[in-house]
Scaffold this active site. Structure first.
Site, mmCIF file in Angstrom:
data_model
loop_
_atom_site.group_PDB
_atom_site.id
_atom_site.type_symbol
_atom_site.label_atom_id
_atom_site.label_comp_id
_atom_site.label_asym_id
_atom_site.label_seq_id
_atom_site.Cartn_x
_atom_site.Cartn_y
_atom_site.Cartn_z
ATOM 1 N N LYS A 118 3.897 -4.114 -83.228
ATOM 2 C CA LYS A 118 3.756 -3.591 -84.586
ATOM 3 C C LYS A 118 3.491 -2.088 -84.579
ATOM 4 O O LYS A 118 3.908 -1.365 -85.487
ATOM 5 C CB LYS A 118 2.646 -4.337 -85.320
ATOM 6 N N LYS A 160 -5.466 -5.781 -87.117
ATOM 7 C CA LYS A 160 -4.290 -6.528 -86.664
ATOM 8 C C LYS A 160 -4.006 -6.323 -85.183
ATOM 9 O O LYS A 160 -4.150 -5.212 -84.652
ATOM 10 C CB LYS A 160 -3.043 -6.091 -87.449
ATOM 11 N N GLY A 167 0.368 -14.944 -88.416
ATOM 12 C CA GLY A 167 -1.000 -14.934 -88.911
ATOM 13 C C GLY A 167 -2.054 -14.884 -87.813
ATOM 14 O O GLY A 167 -3.244 -14.772 -88.105
ATOM 15 N N GLU A 202 -4.990 -1.425 -90.952
ATOM 16 C CA GLU A 202 -4.144 -1.120 -92.107
ATOM 17 C C GLU A 202 -4.930 -1.359 -93.385
ATOM 18 O O GLU A 202 -5.761 -2.264 -93.460
ATOM 19 C CB GLU A 202 -2.902 -2.021 -92.143
ATOM 20 N N LYS A 203 -4.638 -0.572 -94.403
ATOM 21 C CA LYS A 203 -5.227 -0.805 -95.715
ATOM 22 C C LYS A 203 -4.785 -2.169 -96.235
ATOM 23 O O LYS A 203 -3.645 -2.589 -96.029
ATOM 24 C CB LYS A 203 -4.779 0.270 -96.706
ATOM 25 N N HIS A 210 5.536 -10.686 -100.608
ATOM 26 C CA HIS A 210 6.215 -10.603 -99.316
ATOM 27 C C HIS A 210 7.711 -10.754 -99.568
ATOM 28 O O HIS A 210 8.183 -11.827 -99.937
ATOM 29 C CB HIS A 210 5.696 -11.719 -98.402
ATOM 30 N N GLU A 290 7.047 -5.677 -90.577
ATOM 31 C CA GLU A 290 7.510 -5.963 -89.225
ATOM 32 C C GLU A 290 8.986 -6.320 -89.281
ATOM 33 O O GLU A 290 9.555 -6.500 -90.355
ATOM 34 C CB GLU A 290 6.719 -7.116 -88.611
ATOM 35 N N ARG A 294 15.667 -11.853 -84.885
ATOM 36 C CA ARG A 294 16.301 -13.156 -84.677
ATOM 37 C C ARG A 294 16.764 -13.695 -86.019
ATOM 38 O O ARG A 294 16.574 -13.059 -87.058
ATOM 39 C CB ARG A 294 15.283 -14.137 -84.080
ATOM 40 N N ARG A 340 10.462 -25.979 -97.789
ATOM 41 C CA ARG A 340 10.268 -26.556 -96.464
ATOM 42 C C ARG A 340 9.445 -27.843 -96.590
ATOM 43 O O ARG A 340 8.309 -27.810 -97.068
ATOM 44 C CB ARG A 340 9.547 -25.576 -95.542
#
Length: 448
Positions: A118, A160, A167, A202-203, A210, A290, A294, A340
């Site tokens: 990252k 992170k 996660g 990160e803030k 998302h 990120e 793939r 899903r």
């Protein structure tokens, strides 16, 4: 045209079946690798050849690089498709393929390493003038460094792991005390899971959405986007429902997002299919999160609105062809939603493996990408996803109506599933109005 004589699929379940389907349509023979737990799985029977690569535990089978390489050599395989998960983003696996002169259907090991961190990914995106979440400059070297950086950024913050994913290696901190408490354990978790203890700050983006962009690039430096996917309905940072187009974006926001994604891909010299993931704040500002180097689980959403076969594109590019279409020739039509279906408790999200004694699925108004059939076992050794339910409609309202109808026709017995939760989501007024964030599942009173 046949791009390869034979492709080995270094994966299992629904994605293995999905890849087999495209390979068959192109006249390409397929090799399945399987663990002992999957000996009777549908994908094993559907491939032209199958090789057992070890016991049920993933690290002794699907994650064992040398066993998979050996299976490819024994079956005279031309290329390996990694699917998603397992070894799909492992640069060491790509390097072994290169050493054995086997084509890896994906990006180079070099690019995978850059985007797998990252921290280095942030640096590359900043070079391409792609917005990143405000945060620390480079790796946090010590707790003292973390405290000093946090004071300058202001709380709340996300701590992170640079190599983290799914996660894992993420911790929300609201104060110096929480940062001091979380720092060492986060570093240790990063070292344990990813063999890389690098962390950064990160803030925290409040009320985030998302949204990701599907990109494809060839070896001649041609890059296109295949529009965006909204992925904000998540539990434990894992997606449950995806849709395209995003109900949040206006055309100006969409244009800026898609242009930034393509710009970032060109900066790193990427090849094959990939996904640029972004987070939006409530004011419509977006930031790079990120890159997944793939094919994504949710790629059928993109296929449904574009009418394209992403696996076929992957095969063409890996075989040396240029992109089949220019950007201007790629159009989106209507709206697509994917749900899903998991073998898990719909409230605690705890896995519920077992035998599918009943699995009745509708046949109209739906695409079903399932790894199992009635009578199959959902193994405790792997991800508990039973399958993906994908619908399309001329607009979002009709796509939701189609999904509600399809979900009501599904019958599953023998184990616990999240089917009732999926139906609840489709009925929820906030979801229906497109007014939801990554906190949506928590807003339902669930663990999220």
């Amino acid at each position: 045209m046949s791009y390869f004589e034979k492709v080995l699929i270094a994966n299992r379940g629904e994605i293995a079946r999905r890849i087999i389907r495209t390979c068959k349509s192109l006249g390409i023979r397929t090799v399945a690798v399987y663990s002992e737990a999957d000996a009777n799985a549908p994908f094993v029977n559907e491939a032209d050849e199958a090789v057992c690569v070890g016991p049920s535990q993933a690290k002794k089978s699907y994650l064992d690089i040398e066993k998979i390489i050996q299976a490819a050599k024994e079956t005279n395989t031309d290329a390996i498709h990694p699917g998603y998960g397992f070894l799909s983003e492992n640069p060491g696996f790509v390097e072994r393929c290169e050493q054995e002169n086997i084509t890896f259907i994906g990006p180079s090991a070099k690019i995978m390493k850059i985007m797998g961190s990252k921290l280095s990914a942030r640096e590359q995106m900043q070079k391409a003038n792609v917005p990143v979440v405000p945060g620390s400059e480079g790796r946090i070297k010590s707790l003292e460094d973390a405290v000093e950086t946090a004071e300058s950024l202001g709380y709340p913050l996300m701590l992170k792991a640079s190599a983290g994913g799914g996660g894992i290696g993420m911790k929300l901190v609201h104060s110096r005390e929480e940062l001091e408490s979380a720092f060492d354990s986060t570093v240790q978790q990063a070292e344990s899971y990813f063999n890389d203890g690098a962390v950064f700050l990160e803030k925290l983006i409040t009320k985030p959405r998302h949204i990701e962009v599907q990109v494809v690039a060839d070896h001649a430096s041609n890059v296109v986007h295949l529009f965006e996917r909204e992925c904000s309905v998540q539990r434990r940072n894992q997606k449950i429902v995806e849709e395209s187009p995003s109900p949040f974006l206006d055309e100006d926001m969409r244009t800026r997002l898609l242009e930034a994604a393509v710009r970032g891909v060109k900066e790193i010299g990427y090849t094959n299919a990939g996904t640029m993931e972004f987070i939006f704040d409530e004011d419509g500002n977006f930031y790079f999160l990120e890159m997944n180097t793939r094919l994504q689980v949710e790629h059928p959403v993109t296929e449904e609105i574009t009418g394209l076969d992403l696996v076929e594109w992957q095969l063409k590019i890996a075989s040396g062809e240029q992109l089949p279409l220019a950007q201007a020739d790629i159009q989106k039509q209507g709206h697509a939603i994917e749900c899903r279906l998991y073998a898990e408790d719909p409230e605690s999200f705890f896995p519920s493996p077992g035998k599918l004694t009943t699995l009745q699925l509708p046949e109209e108004k739906v695409r079903l990408d399932f790894g199992v059939e009635e009578g199959s076992n959902v193994s405790p050794f792997y991800d508990p996803m039973i399958g993906k339910i994908i619908v399309h409609g001329p607009n979002r309202r009709e796509a939701i109506a189609n999904m509600k109808q399809v979900l009501s026709q599904i019958e599953v017995e023998g184990l616990t599933t999240n089917l009732a939760l999926l139906e609840r989501i489709m009925e929820n007024e906030d979801f229906v109005h497109g007014d939801y964030t990554t906190q949506f599942i928590k807003s339902l009173g669930l663990e999220g």
